[in-house]
Design a protein around this motif. Structure first.
Motif, PDB file in Angstrom:
ATOM      1  N   GLU A   1      36.475 -21.948  30.008  1.00  0.00           N
ATOM      2  CA  GLU A   1      36.579 -21.339  31.341  1.00  0.00           C
ATOM      3  C   GLU A   1      38.053 -21.194  31.711  1.00  0.00           C
TER       4      GLU A   1
ATOM      5  N   GLY B   1      31.230 -19.651  35.227  1.00  0.00           N
ATOM      6  CA  GLY B   1      30.677 -19.026  36.433  1.00  0.00           C
ATOM      7  C   GLY B   1      30.000 -20.019  37.345  1.00  0.00           C
ATOM      8  N   MET B   2      28.672 -19.886  37.479  1.00  0.00           N
ATOM      9  CA  MET B   2      27.910 -20.818  38.319  1.00  0.00           C
ATOM     10  C   MET B   2      27.266 -21.914  37.474  1.00  0.00           C
TER      11      MET B   2
ATOM     12  N   TRP C   1      39.721 -17.683  26.859  1.00  0.00           N
ATOM     13  CA  TRP C   1      39.141 -17.830  25.530  1.00  0.00           C
ATOM     14  C   TRP C   1      40.091 -17.301  24.460  1.00  0.00           C
TER      15      TRP C   1
ATOM     16  N   ILE D   1      23.750 -20.834  32.931  1.00  0.00           N
ATOM     17  CA  ILE D   1      23.333 -20.884  31.518  1.00  0.00           C
ATOM     18  C   ILE D   1      23.708 -22.232  30.901  1.00  0.00           C
TER      19      ILE D   1
ATOM     20  N   GLU E   1      36.963  -8.310  32.414  1.00  0.00           N
ATOM     21  CA  GLU E   1      37.640  -7.962  31.168  1.00  0.00           C
ATOM     22  C   GLU E   1      37.071  -6.660  30.617  1.00  0.00           C
TER      23      GLU E   1
ATOM     24  N   VAL F   1      31.102 -12.136  40.993  1.00  0.00           N
ATOM     25  CA  VAL F   1      31.463 -12.657  39.666  1.00  0.00           C
ATOM     26  C   VAL F   1      30.185 -13.096  38.948  1.00  0.00           C
TER      27      VAL F   1
ATOM     28  N   ARG G   1      31.330  -6.752  32.976  1.00  0.00           N
ATOM     29  CA  ARG G   1      31.169  -7.098  34.387  1.00  0.00           C
ATOM     30  C   ARG G   1      32.443  -6.662  35.061  1.00  0.00           C
TER      31      ARG G   1
ATOM     32  N   ASP H   1      30.191 -14.427  28.243  1.00  0.00           N
ATOM     33  CA  ASP H   1      29.950 -13.802  29.550  1.00  0.00           C
ATOM     34  C   ASP H   1      31.163 -14.065  30.435  1.00  0.00           C
TER      35      ASP H   1
ATOM     36  N   TYR I   1      42.330 -11.159  38.743  1.00  0.00           N
ATOM     37  CA  TYR I   1      41.122 -11.951  39.004  1.00  0.00           C
ATOM     38  C   TYR I   1      41.406 -13.437  38.805  1.00  0.00           C
TER      39      TYR I   1
HETATM   40  C1  LIG Z   1      29.892 -14.007  34.993  1.00  0.00           C
HETATM   41  S1  LIG Z   1      30.642 -15.552  35.027  1.00  0.00           S
HETATM   42  C2  LIG Z   1      29.684 -16.436  33.860  1.00  0.00           C
HETATM   43  C3  LIG Z   1      28.350 -16.816  34.407  1.00  0.00           C
HETATM   44  C4  LIG Z   1      27.556 -17.770  33.555  1.00  0.00           C
HETATM   45  N1  LIG Z   1      26.956 -17.103  32.431  1.00  0.00           N
HETATM   46  C5  LIG Z   1      26.489 -18.461  34.354  1.00  0.00           C
HETATM   47  O1  LIG Z   1      25.356 -18.553  33.863  1.00  0.00           O
HETATM   48  O2  LIG Z   1      26.755 -18.893  35.475  1.00  0.00           O
HETATM   49  C6  LIG Z   1      32.130 -15.238  34.164  1.00  0.00           C
HETATM   50  C7  LIG Z   1      33.040 -16.432  34.026  1.00  0.00           C
HETATM   51  O3  LIG Z   1      34.020 -16.119  33.024  1.00  0.00           O
HETATM   52  C8  LIG Z   1      35.269 -16.635  33.437  1.00  0.00           C
HETATM   53  N2  LIG Z   1      36.331 -15.917  32.721  1.00  0.00           N
HETATM   54  C9  LIG Z   1      36.858 -14.703  33.003  1.00  0.00           C
HETATM   55  N3  LIG Z   1      37.771 -14.356  32.076  1.00  0.00           N
HETATM   56  C10 LIG Z   1      37.810 -15.368  31.190  1.00  0.00           C
HETATM   57  C11 LIG Z   1      38.562 -15.598  29.992  1.00  0.00           C
HETATM   58  N4  LIG Z   1      39.415 -14.698  29.517  1.00  0.00           N
HETATM   59  N5  LIG Z   1      38.356 -16.746  29.320  1.00  0.00           N
HETATM   60  C12 LIG Z   1      37.450 -17.671  29.774  1.00  0.00           C
HETATM   61  N6  LIG Z   1      36.740 -17.514  30.902  1.00  0.00           N
HETATM   62  C13 LIG Z   1      36.906 -16.379  31.592  1.00  0.00           C
HETATM   63  C14 LIG Z   1      35.243 -16.414  34.926  1.00  0.00           C
HETATM   64  O4  LIG Z   1      36.202 -17.180  35.617  1.00  0.00           O
HETATM   65  C15 LIG Z   1      33.823 -16.764  35.289  1.00  0.00           C
HETATM   66  O5  LIG Z   1      33.702 -18.130  35.576  1.00  0.00           O
END
Ligand SMILES: C[S@@+](CC[C@H](N)C(=O)[O-])C[C@H]1O[C@@H](n2cnc3c(N)ncnc32)[C@H](O)[C@@H]1O
Length: 426
Positions: free
Chosen positions: A268, A248-249, A305, A252, A329, A216, A147, A325, A196
């Protein structure tokens, strides 16, 4: 109306003679005349300065739209061009790669040859990056984000892969003057993970965007999240242990939660997403954590993570289903997750899935990366099944319109989503 695929349109009279000669031989599938001209490095990837036509585009475009097998002569020319260093993902002035033209003209064999060349190039690119890392050890970029960043990152520079592929057969020239064409640039979306994570986010109806208006997460992806949960937890049995990386939102996570898991861990990293989780409207705050069937069974881990997962491993946490997800990255991070960490986190008969947006703004890139990631999963000891599902494209057809209103870049363009369900090799 002028035929936009005609030889006169694609190779105009203004085309420099040395380029025109190669393009015309490629167009007419005249291999005996073409072959000697390819003995100089770079000649297989010359580009008409105004239309961006390459020999690959020409050889493929010359085939009429047809469901029949591609002509043998065309296949021979395309093969020779790839052997001589032709670039699989050069785009022309219509923003089409040779593979896009092959798909449009229903030249399945030629399309598959372009996909195979893309896979070879990406694997070679990875080896070259590895060599570079040994000498410089600072930059470690990979080809495309899941993404965030666009597929145009996937385009190779003129002098990347072909030099090594054809070194014995070709005479090396210092500069290639035959690629004066400037490709149309898509809306740039180069996202740095650290930037980000520092940026301000906005939750609004149906979407989560960052300060640059990059999408996002968007509500149209709900059907993909639904199908992913159904595939990772067959029969939606309760009492499973789940790890979700990237809230995210929370779409899931709500679906995972509805299955009444025995353990549900979320990782997160973004402080504003964490604030949202702990805010009034979200059902994953402290009350949810306190409702755990056992100590720490329902928990949101704040942090990247990359920092949290080693602690989970140390604590011996194991899961039946893991979903990955994140946003912004490199693919290298996803690959690192399933190569270095998955084995220690996933039960023997567990299932692993991720949001598959690799190269999703162009079909051929999606097809190339599907194969590349499959190989990498296999290297990591995983089998993957790709479950294809239809994406309802209503409202998703055009940049800046419908669902994409207020979003910087249309990061999804395909009507079929290929959902990965990975399991350990048996
Ligand atoms: C695309 S959204 C996930 C959407 C989720 N699958 C849903 O159903 O709503 C990606 C999320 O990953 C988080 N994120 C980005 N880099 C991350 C990292 N290195 N470790 C943990 N979370 C991270 C973002 O802040 C964001 O909240």
């Amino acid at each position: 109306m002028a035929d936009t695929d005609s030889i006169d349109t694609r190779i105009p009279d203004s085309c420099p003679a040395s380029i025109s000669e190669i393009l015309k031989h490629a167009w007419h599938h005249n291999l005996p005349s073409l072959k000697p001209l390819l003995n100089v490095l770079g000649r297989a990837s010359v580009q008409e300065p105004t239309t961006g036509e390459t020999p690959l585009h020409a050889a493929i475009r010359a085939c009429k739209a047809s469901d029949e097998k591609s002509p043998v002569t065309a296949k021979d020319v395309v093969e020779e061009l790839f052997m001589s260093g032709a670039i699989w993902n050069d785009v022309d002035n219509n923003n089409e790669t040779p593979g896009c033209v092959a798909a449009r003209l229903k030249q399945k064999d030629l399309y598959e040859m372009c996909v195979a060349a893309g896979v070879r190039a990406e694997l070679l690119f990875e080896i070259l990056e590895g060599y570079e890392a040994l000498s410089s050890a600072d930059e470690d970029e990979e080809f495309v984000d899941i993404r965030g960043n666009g597929d145009e990152n996937a385009e190779q520079d003129d002098d990347e892969v072909p030099e090594l592929v054809n070194i014995q057969e070709t005479e090396i020239v210092d500069e290639n003057p035959d690629r004066a064409f400037t490709a149309p640039k898509p809306v740039a979306a180069t996202i740095d993970s650290e930037d980000y994570l520092r940026s301000n986010l906005t939750y609004s109806d149906g979407k989560l965007v960052d300060a640059e208006k990059n999408g996002v997460m968007m509500a149209w992806e709900t059907s993909i999240m639904r199908a992913s949960v159904d595939a990772l937890l067959p029969c939606l049995t309760s009492g499973r242990r789940i790890l979700n990386i990237g809230f995210g939102m929370g779409i899931i996570d709500q679906m995972f939660r509805d299955t009444e898991p025995a353990k549900h861990h979320i990782i997160e990293a973004h402080p504003e997403v964490l604030a949202y989780i702990n805010g009034p409207g979200c059902k994953f705050g402290k009350d949810w954590e306190a409702s755990s069937p056992s100590e720490g069974a329902y928990k949101v881990y704040g942090g990247k993570w990359q920092d949290v997962v080693p602690k989970l491993l140390e604590a011996g946490e194991m899961y039946d289903a893991i979903y990955f997800d994140t946003f912004g990255e490199d693919y290298s991070q996803l690959r690192m997750f399933f190569t270095d960490y998955l084995l220690g986190l996933l039960e023997e008969d567990g299932r692993f899935g991720f949001f598959n947006g690799l190269g999703a703004d162009r079909q051929i890139c999606y097809d190339v990366y599907t194969k590349v990631v499959e190989m990498h999963l296999s290297d990591a000891g995983m089998d993957v099944e790709w479950l294809e599902m239809q994406v309802d494209m209503q409202g998703l057809e055009a940049e800046g319109k419908g669902e994409w209103q207020g979003v910087k870049r249309r990061y999804w363009t395909l009507d079929k989503y290929r959902m990965p369900v990975a399991t350990f090799m048996g």
